[in-house]
Design an enzyme around this catalytic site. Structure first.
Site, PDB file in Angstrom:
ATOM      1  N   LYS A   1      -6.037 -11.680  -6.279  1.00  0.00           N
ATOM      2  CA  LYS A   1      -6.861 -11.883  -5.214  1.00  0.00           C
ATOM      3  C   LYS A   1      -7.944 -10.565  -5.406  1.00  0.00           C
ATOM      4  O   LYS A   1      -7.414  -9.499  -5.963  1.00  0.00           O
ATOM      5  CB  LYS A   1      -6.395 -11.904  -3.278  1.00  0.00           C
ATOM      6  CG  LYS A   1      -6.017 -10.230  -3.148  1.00  0.00           C
ATOM      7  CD  LYS A   1      -5.765 -10.432  -1.765  1.00  0.00           C
ATOM      8  CE  LYS A   1      -5.581  -9.212  -1.598  1.00  0.00           C
ATOM      9  NZ  LYS A   1      -5.789  -8.255  -0.340  1.00  0.00           N
TER      10      LYS A   1
ATOM     11  N   LYS B   1     -10.796  -5.049  -2.737  1.00  0.00           N
ATOM     12  CA  LYS B   1     -12.042  -3.968  -3.022  1.00  0.00           C
ATOM     13  C   LYS B   1     -10.695  -3.034  -3.302  1.00  0.00           C
ATOM     14  O   LYS B   1     -11.706  -1.873  -3.708  1.00  0.00           O
ATOM     15  CB  LYS B   1     -12.019  -3.754  -0.988  1.00  0.00           C
ATOM     16  CG  LYS B   1     -12.835  -4.378  -0.496  1.00  0.00           C
ATOM     17  CD  LYS B   1     -13.512  -4.300   0.173  1.00  0.00           C
ATOM     18  CE  LYS B   1     -13.083  -5.469   1.957  1.00  0.00           C
ATOM     19  NZ  LYS B   1     -13.679  -4.853   3.040  1.00  0.00           N
TER      20      LYS B   1
ATOM     21  N   LYS C   1       0.721  -0.938   0.227  1.00  0.00           N
ATOM     22  CA  LYS C   1      -0.123  -0.139  -0.082  1.00  0.00           C
ATOM     23  C   LYS C   1       0.682   0.787   0.178  1.00  0.00           C
ATOM     24  O   LYS C   1       0.161   2.435  -0.492  1.00  0.00           O
ATOM     25  CB  LYS C   1      -1.187  -0.356   1.017  1.00  0.00           C
ATOM     26  CG  LYS C   1      -1.928  -1.007   0.934  1.00  0.00           C
ATOM     27  CD  LYS C   1      -3.124  -0.717   2.415  1.00  0.00           C
ATOM     28  CE  LYS C   1      -3.824  -2.482   2.114  1.00  0.00           C
ATOM     29  NZ  LYS C   1      -4.639  -2.210   2.999  1.00  0.00           N
TER      30      LYS C   1
HETATM   31  P1  TYM Z   1     -10.247  -7.096   4.907  1.00  0.00           P
HETATM   32  O1  TYM Z   1     -11.387  -5.942   5.477  1.00  0.00           O
HETATM   33  O2  TYM Z   1      -9.954  -6.654   4.102  1.00  0.00           O
HETATM   34  O3  TYM Z   1     -10.748  -8.646   4.304  1.00  0.00           O
HETATM   35  C1  TYM Z   1     -12.222  -9.096   4.912  1.00  0.00           C
HETATM   36  C2  TYM Z   1     -11.958 -11.022   5.905  1.00  0.00           C
HETATM   37  O4  TYM Z   1     -11.957 -10.920   4.066  1.00  0.00           O
HETATM   38  C3  TYM Z   1     -10.460 -11.846   3.732  1.00  0.00           C
HETATM   39  N1  TYM Z   1     -10.233 -12.077   2.471  1.00  0.00           N
HETATM   40  C4  TYM Z   1     -10.408 -12.767   1.229  1.00  0.00           C
HETATM   41  N2  TYM Z   1     -10.637 -13.592   1.730  1.00  0.00           N
HETATM   42  C5  TYM Z   1     -10.244 -15.050  -0.153  1.00  0.00           C
HETATM   43  N3  TYM Z   1     -10.157 -13.788  -0.945  1.00  0.00           N
HETATM   44  C6  TYM Z   1      -9.948 -12.995  -1.131  1.00  0.00           C
HETATM   45  N4  TYM Z   1     -10.079 -12.232  -2.138  1.00  0.00           N
HETATM   46  C7  TYM Z   1      -9.994 -12.108  -0.044  1.00  0.00           C
HETATM   47  N5  TYM Z   1     -10.050 -10.465   0.303  1.00  0.00           N
HETATM   48  C8  TYM Z   1     -10.501 -10.085   1.537  1.00  0.00           C
HETATM   49  C9  TYM Z   1      -9.404 -11.329   4.179  1.00  0.00           C
HETATM   50  O5  TYM Z   1      -8.262 -11.863   4.430  1.00  0.00           O
HETATM   51  C10 TYM Z   1      -9.939 -10.704   5.846  1.00  0.00           C
HETATM   52  O6  TYM Z   1     -10.792 -12.110   6.733  1.00  0.00           O
HETATM   53  N6  TYM Z   1      -6.384  -5.926   8.379  1.00  0.00           N
HETATM   54  C11 TYM Z   1      -8.051  -7.083   8.388  1.00  0.00           C
HETATM   55  C12 TYM Z   1      -8.786  -6.670   9.028  1.00  0.00           C
HETATM   56  C13 TYM Z   1      -8.929  -6.448  10.618  1.00  0.00           C
HETATM   57  C14 TYM Z   1      -9.006  -7.891  11.663  1.00  0.00           C
HETATM   58  C15 TYM Z   1      -9.543  -7.381  12.626  1.00  0.00           C
HETATM   59  C16 TYM Z   1      -9.269  -8.902  10.904  1.00  0.00           C
HETATM   60  C17 TYM Z   1      -8.782  -5.683  11.431  1.00  0.00           C
HETATM   61  N7  TYM Z   1      -8.515  -6.527  12.471  1.00  0.00           N
HETATM   62  C18 TYM Z   1      -8.819  -8.695  13.475  1.00  0.00           C
HETATM   63  C19 TYM Z   1      -9.350 -10.191  11.961  1.00  0.00           C
HETATM   64  C20 TYM Z   1      -8.300  -9.960  13.409  1.00  0.00           C
HETATM   65  C21 TYM Z   1      -8.286  -6.553   6.871  1.00  0.00           C
HETATM   66  O7  TYM Z   1      -8.577  -5.396   5.791  1.00  0.00           O
HETATM   67  O8  TYM Z   1      -9.222  -7.368   6.437  1.00  0.00           O
END
Ligand code: TYM
Length: 331
Positions: free
Chosen positions: A197, A200, A114
């Site tokens: 992948k 968003k 990023k």
């Molecule tokens: P975020 O909001 O980007 O995504 C939420 C969840 O979706 C999963 N994910 C995917 N899984 C499979 N294929 C994909 N293409 C794909 N894109 C997204 C992510 O792995 C995630 O599980 N940093 C985290 C948010 C967060 C968090 C936490 C997660 C903040 N605090 C504590 C777990 C525990 C994030 O940006 O997820």
């Protein structure tokens, strides 16, 4: 035997979650709430690392909670809350920032990606400390498991390192959690670039299936998805990443095995296969969209649910924070 504890979070950075979120993480969340003590949060503080209009962030936070309920998170079974409603997340994050190395945080690949895209001047410090706040999100609840997609593995590893370091230096306060990643669903790929992948922040949304897309838009995206040379419908991630991704999606939603899909579509064309995948996705997403809209039409009720979740989350989080503060010498 007492229940295991589970925690996870998702960012409210867009109006709709996408199919990668749903298959990689959220379906697991729903499944895990039945037999575990589950905590799920909408991480609005993390979303501040991306510049957002305040009104839009408000709307998206509620939309995120509504989508989570719509996909099956039951607020009577799970504690569903908004991160900023629990001040202990920021409070513990500061403690962790003071025991995390600058180099260690610099090695996080999501930060590197990023910040490279934005350049140093446009990269905020929040993006750098983001995984440390995530460690606080997790460790406050003493979870056994953190259900996430593959892209979060490194952040959960950092969380474990921080917890181990803290415990070693100041006495055991934190449980050491494990990432729970379903291998076959850990990385759902973009339909236009099936080696990347689904994300968003993709440059174009043409290959990103949003949960709240209209059925027409979803059909169009699947029909124009990039497939591979040849004609065979066969799972081969190297030679046929596009078809393999579609097979994974079909299998996850239909419950049919990849092998049975390969034989079902043997001798049939890509077009027919893509249409069937789209139809299955649409039939799974339609009720989610309907329920999300219903929930959004009564925001007062939604806010009430989140207030109850915040109360429960605050109880657990403030206890852990108290132990951590005391262990580290804050009087
Ligand atoms: P975020 O909001 O980007 O995504 C939420 C969840 O979706 C999963 N994910 C995917 N899984 C499979 N294929 C994909 N293409 C794909 N894109 C997204 C992510 O792995 C995630 O599980 N940093 C985290 C948010 C967060 C968090 C936490 C997660 C903040 N605090 C504590 C777990 C525990 C994030 O940006 O997820």
């Amino acid at each position: 035997m007492s229940k295991k504890r589970v925690l996870s979070g998702i960012q409210p950075t867009h109006d709709s979650f996408h199919l990668g979120n749903y298959l990689g993480a959220l379906k697991q969340w729903v499944h895990l709430q039945s037999d575990n003590d589950a905590y799920y949060c909408v991480v609005d503080l993390h979303a501040l690392t991306v510049e957002t209009d305040p009104k839009l962030l408000q709307k998206r936070t509620l939309l995120s909670a509504a989508q989570l309920i719509a996909i099956g998170i039951d607020p009577n079974k799970s504690t569903l809350f908004v991160q900023s409603h629990v001040p202990a997340h920021n409070q513990l994050a500061w403690v962790f920032e003071c025991i995390t190395g600058f180099g260690e945080a610099s090695r996080m690949t999501q930060f590197k990606d990023k910040s490279q895209k934005g350049g140093a001047e446009r990269t905020n410090v929040g993006l750098f400390t983001y995984p440390i706040l995530q460690a606080a999100d997790i460790l406050l609840y003493q979870p056994d498991f953190v259900p996430v997609g593959e892209d979060q593995r490194q952040h959960v590893e950092l969380t474990r390192d921080i917890a181990e370091r803290f415990n070693k230096k100041f006495g055991k306060v934190f449980n050491i959690p494990q990432a729970q990643i379903i291998k076959s669903l850990a990385k759902i790929n973009d339909l236009q670039d099936p080696t990347a992948k689904m994300s968003k922040s993709a440059a174009s949304m043409a290959g990103v299936i949003e949960l709240l897309d209209t059925p027409e838009a979803t059909m169009k995206k699947f029909k124009s998805s990039v497939t591979d040379d040849g004609k065979e419908i066969k799972f081969d991630e190297k030679a046929k990443p596009g078809i393999s991704n579609l097979l994974t999606i079909h299998s996850a939603l239909s419950g049919k095995s990849i092998e049975s899909l390969e034989s079902q579509f043997s001798g049939k064309g890509y077009g027919e296969f893509k249409t069937e995948v789209a139809e299955i996705v649409i039939s799974n997403l339609e009720p989610i969209t309907r329920r999300t809209n219903e929930l959004m039409s009564d925001k007062a009720e939604l806010i009430k649910i989140l207030e109850i979740g915040a109360q429960r989350a605050n109880q657990v989080a403030s206890e852990t924070l108290k132990s951590a503060y005391s262990a580290i010498g804050l009087i």
